[in-house]
Design a protein around this motif. Sequence first.
Motif, short mmCIF file in Angstrom:
data_model
loop_
_atom_site.label_atom_id
_atom_site.label_comp_id
_atom_site.label_asym_id
_atom_site.label_seq_id
_atom_site.Cartn_x
_atom_site.Cartn_y
_atom_site.Cartn_z
N LYS A 1 33.92 46.53 -36.79
CA LYS A 1 35.12 47.17 -36.24
C LYS A 1 35.36 48.54 -36.88
O LYS A 1 35.65 49.52 -36.20
CB LYS A 1 36.33 46.26 -36.46
N LEU B 1 32.96 43.70 -29.51
CA LEU B 1 34.17 43.46 -30.30
C LEU B 1 35.08 42.43 -29.64
O LEU B 1 35.67 41.59 -30.33
CB LEU B 1 34.92 44.78 -30.50
N SER C 1 38.43 40.80 -30.79
CA SER C 1 39.35 41.92 -30.55
C SER C 1 40.13 41.67 -29.27
O SER C 1 39.59 41.15 -28.30
CB SER C 1 38.56 43.23 -30.43
#
Length: 339
Positions: free
Chosen positions: A126, A178, A183
């Motif tokens: 990230k 992600l 995420s």
Amino acid sequence: MTQVLTEIPEEWKCLEEECQKLQETHKMYLQKLDEICKHQNNCSTSISHQRKKLKETSRRVKKCSKGSSGEDLKMLEELKKKIKKREHDLSEMEMFLPKKNGLYLSLVLGNVNVTLLSKQAKFAYKDEYEKFKLCLTVLLLLLSFICYFFVSYRVLDAVLNFLLLWYYCTLTIRESILITNGSRIKGWWVFHHYVSAFLSGVMLTWPDGNLYKAFRNQFLAYSLYQSFVQCLQCYYQSGCLYRLRALGERHNMDLTVEGFQSWMWKGLTFLLPFLFFGHFWQLFNSLSLFRLAQLPDCKEWQVLMCGFCFLLLFLGNFFTTLAVVRQKLKSRNKKPKNS
């Protein structure tokens, strides 16, 4: 010379001992890897079984709630909360288990497992994504500045458009990875990058001519402004996210986005005028291109296609940002009444 000859066999003996230890360690590593794979499969099977049972239980609870009252209704409401919590716990468990890629990742990468199995690996990926975004945004800012003020060559414009195309295509892949790893970026802010990648590809194929030259400076000025605003967003949103994570108010895999979300409200409302100005610039670009498309000498399909892309970007960005601001203002107005 004789001393060297005596040292070599001793060194080789040490190397053999080290190699033997390495082989034993590697053998143990492979055994543990097999165990991990078995545990992963067991966990995935158990989670699927739990989800199926929870779905059935939830349906039965909902059915019973319709004709219940008093203590029974209270018990069923409590059960609903427990089911919701259990679903959340299962989702948290799934974040650290391999899962199938979505359609986009399957088309781009195939069936490669992109699930990162440790918190450290997830955070590192990230953070690397955030650095990539910032570095490329600064590079695009500089290149747009050079093209607008100093150099007027179609080749350099093509380099800028190719860089934009590569940047947005890479973002779509990285964001998909992600999202697979927990995420929570979703909705328009994901689709926005697909549209931007398509727009950059169309701009790249637009042949040099009078219509391209008529729109060139306007597009470069817009690109320069967008890169500047994105730099502002990356800097302030990352600071805001760090503060909110430290307070435990945000998920650790949340990202900075090219838009406005509710968690940015505190201390970041000054970004709104910049964002709305950029949105209306997209509308202006769209109208300018539609006007160019009506000219008698317009033969390039890129003019109309770019116009539609800019219009789509304006509509998506403007109404999504407006919805977030409206939602935040509504929640703010409710707080004093409840207190």
